[in-house]
Design an enzyme around this catalytic site. Structure first.
Site, PDB file in Angstrom:
ATOM      1  N   PHE A 242       4.154 -10.636  -8.108  1.00  0.00           N
ATOM      2  CA  PHE A 242       4.201  -9.333  -8.791  1.00  0.00           C
ATOM      3  C   PHE A 242       5.328  -8.523  -8.174  1.00  0.00           C
ATOM      4  O   PHE A 242       5.223  -8.080  -7.026  1.00  0.00           O
ATOM      5  CB  PHE A 242       2.850  -8.646  -8.602  1.00  0.00           C
TER       6      PHE A 242
ATOM      7  N   GLY B  92       8.858   2.117  -2.329  1.00  0.00           N
ATOM      8  CA  GLY B  92       7.533   1.546  -2.191  1.00  0.00           C
ATOM      9  C   GLY B  92       6.495   2.510  -2.739  1.00  0.00           C
ATOM     10  O   GLY B  92       5.927   2.303  -3.809  1.00  0.00           O
TER      11      GLY B  92
ATOM     12  N   ASN C  76      -4.462  -0.935  -9.197  1.00  0.00           N
ATOM     13  CA  ASN C  76      -5.867  -0.542  -9.024  1.00  0.00           C
ATOM     14  C   ASN C  76      -6.784  -1.755  -8.978  1.00  0.00           C
ATOM     15  O   ASN C  76      -7.803  -1.751  -8.284  1.00  0.00           O
ATOM     16  CB  ASN C  76      -6.299   0.410 -10.140  1.00  0.00           C
TER      17      ASN C  76
ATOM     18  N   ALA D 198      -5.927  -4.679  -7.690  1.00  0.00           N
ATOM     19  CA  ALA D 198      -5.752  -5.243  -6.348  1.00  0.00           C
ATOM     20  C   ALA D 198      -6.407  -4.361  -5.291  1.00  0.00           C
ATOM     21  O   ALA D 198      -6.998  -4.870  -4.326  1.00  0.00           O
ATOM     22  CB  ALA D 198      -4.268  -5.422  -6.053  1.00  0.00           C
TER      23      ALA D 198
ATOM     24  N   GLN E 132     -25.347  -0.241  28.260  1.00  0.00           N
ATOM     25  CA  GLN E 132     -25.438   0.814  27.262  1.00  0.00           C
ATOM     26  C   GLN E 132     -24.102   1.062  26.567  1.00  0.00           C
ATOM     27  O   GLN E 132     -24.051   1.269  25.345  1.00  0.00           O
ATOM     28  CB  GLN E 132     -25.945   2.110  27.907  1.00  0.00           C
TER      29      GLN E 132
ATOM     30  N   LEU F  20     -13.864  -7.474  24.332  1.00  0.00           N
ATOM     31  CA  LEU F  20     -13.429  -8.767  24.854  1.00  0.00           C
ATOM     32  C   LEU F  20     -12.388  -8.659  25.954  1.00  0.00           C
ATOM     33  O   LEU F  20     -12.044  -9.665  26.580  1.00  0.00           O
ATOM     34  CB  LEU F  20     -12.872  -9.639  23.721  1.00  0.00           C
ATOM     35  N   GLY F  21     -11.872  -7.465  26.190  1.00  0.00           N
ATOM     36  CA  GLY F  21     -10.840  -7.328  27.214  1.00  0.00           C
ATOM     37  C   GLY F  21      -9.626  -8.173  26.883  1.00  0.00           C
ATOM     38  O   GLY F  21      -9.196  -8.266  25.730  1.00  0.00           O
TER      39      GLY F  21
ATOM     40  N   GLU G  96      -0.361  -1.780  -1.390  1.00  0.00           N
ATOM     41  CA  GLU G  96      -1.167  -1.286  -2.513  1.00  0.00           C
ATOM     42  C   GLU G  96      -1.484   0.206  -2.356  1.00  0.00           C
ATOM     43  O   GLU G  96      -2.551   0.677  -2.747  1.00  0.00           O
ATOM     44  CB  GLU G  96      -2.480  -2.074  -2.665  1.00  0.00           C
TER      45      GLU G  96
END
Length: 390
Positions: free
Chosen positions: A135, A143, A246, A248, A285, A344-345, A369
């Site tokens: 497309f 853009g 719209n 997409a 916590q 996860l560091g 988009e």
């Protein structure tokens, strides 16, 4: 210790989805688990994805143009299509992009605006995955403001001659057909351009740090001569390509949440087995606060996505509502992927875990988009009646 629940289980999401739509979701999840996950790290790292092979496999599953009716398309509900996008993007945004560009942009443009001859020529082949589409709207200097495009099509007898450049075009260099939007003396028009047409060329954009499992290209049209039958007869003006966008954007509302869910699931699993000071990371916590906050935002975003899916299935979904969904989903998905990485560091920055790959991909989804700022202005105009784009 209680039995752990997944984020969507806490929200009872399955109870809100019909059996038919769940069946579609589950089949796409199986495909992603068996075909995408084992290879995605290598595809992302090398930037080499077997797109044509995957496209045919996706076509056999009925996922290409799956929300369209006729011409070999599956004709499933909008919600089922959204759930398919979610599962594909849980694998990788690049794979969902392949399906979105094929079905919601290239195929939808021909399905919505094309002649019967164009539909018969291209849609059945594209639905099977035997032909790949792209497309061509975005240009190097245009853009967010597509109305300023410089690609121009002029009449020459019964033919059209196109000149211009399109950039950041997914599937561009591998496409068998491109839907190209160009200025004319009579508003913006769309054209169906087969890849072998003289004067048409495409090359991949190098150096990408995002969507590396997706093909992204620049298209050049240098005196491309097309017959009058190449023009999309029912599209005149910017409303044509915007309607495609719209479609997409709707897929992104669900898709981005797939990337977020994949990161959150991975972070939860990691935290349950990672020991810190002789205790699982999940038992602290601070970790649980992070996981709880992310789950709440992901669940709320999913509820919104399902609501918008129902509106689309009812035929009453408005463009500004699509903007609400796209803005919210990508914003929350990016925040979740980044927060999951902190759990996860250092491990979170490797391809052993999906966080950094998804985060990098979502940086592209954030701006394609329609950037978040564009969607904010669409929403703002809906609220105030005032256009503030300029």
């Amino acid at each position: 210790m209680t039995t752990p629940q997944s984020p969507f289980e806490l929200f009872g999401i399955d109870s809100l989805i019909t059996a038919e739509d769940r069946a579609v979701r589950d089949s796409v999840r199986d495909f992603t688990d068996n075909r995408i996950r084992p290879h995605i790290n290598n595809w992302f790292e090398t930037g080499a994805t077997p797109v044509r092979e995957l496209t045919q496999e996706l076509g056999k599953l009925g996922l290409l143009g799956m929300h369209l009716d006729g011409y070999g398309c599956a004709g499933v509900s909008a919600t089922a299509y959204g759930l398919a996008c979610l599962e594909l993007e849980a694998g990788d945004s690049g794979i969902r992009t392949l399906v979105s560009v094929q079905g919601s942009l290239a195929m939808y443009a021909i399905w919505k605006w094309g002649s019967e001859e164009q539909k018969q020529e291209w849609l059945p082949r594209m639905a099977k995955g035997d032909a790949i589409g792209c497309f061509g709207l975005t240009e190097p200097d245009f853009g967010s403001d597509p109305a300023g495009m410089q690609t121009f099509a002029r009449r020459d007898g019964n033919d059209w001659v196109l000149n211009g450049t399109k950039k950041w075009i997914s599937n561009g260099s591998i496409a068998d057909v491109s839907v190209i939007w160009a200025q004319t003396d009579d508003k913006i028009r769309g054209f169906v351009v087969p890849a072998h047409t003289p004067g048409f060329s495409a090359q991949d954009i190098p150096g990408k740090l995002s969507l590396r499992a997706s093909t992204t290209s620049e298209l050049v049209l240098d005196g491309v001569r097309l017959p009058s039958t190449a023009v999309l007869p029912d599209a005149r003006g910017l409303s044509g390509p915007l309607a495609c966008l719209n479609e997409a954007r709707f897929g992104i509302i669900f898709g981005a949440l797939g990337a977020a869910r994949d990161c959150l699931d991975s972070a939860i699993e990691y935290s349950r087995h990672r020991l810190i000071f002789d205790k699982p990371l999940a038992g602290y916590q601070t970790t649980q606060l992070k996981l709880a906050n992310m789950t709440v935002e992901l669940g709320k975003a999913m509820l919104l996505a399902l609501h918008l899916g129902r509106l689309k299935d009812a035929g009453i979904l408005r463009p500004e509502q699509v903007s609400i969904g796209k803005l919210n989903s990508i914003r929350e998905a990016l925040a979740i992927t980044r927060e999951c990485r902190t759990i996860l560091g250092a491990n979170g920055v490797t391809l052993d875990y999906p966080m950094m790959r998804h985060a990098n991909n979502l940086e592209s989804v954030l701006t394609y988009e329609g950037t978040s700022e564009v969607h904010q202005l669409i929403i703002g105009q809906a609220l105030t009646g005032e256009a503030a784009f300029r």
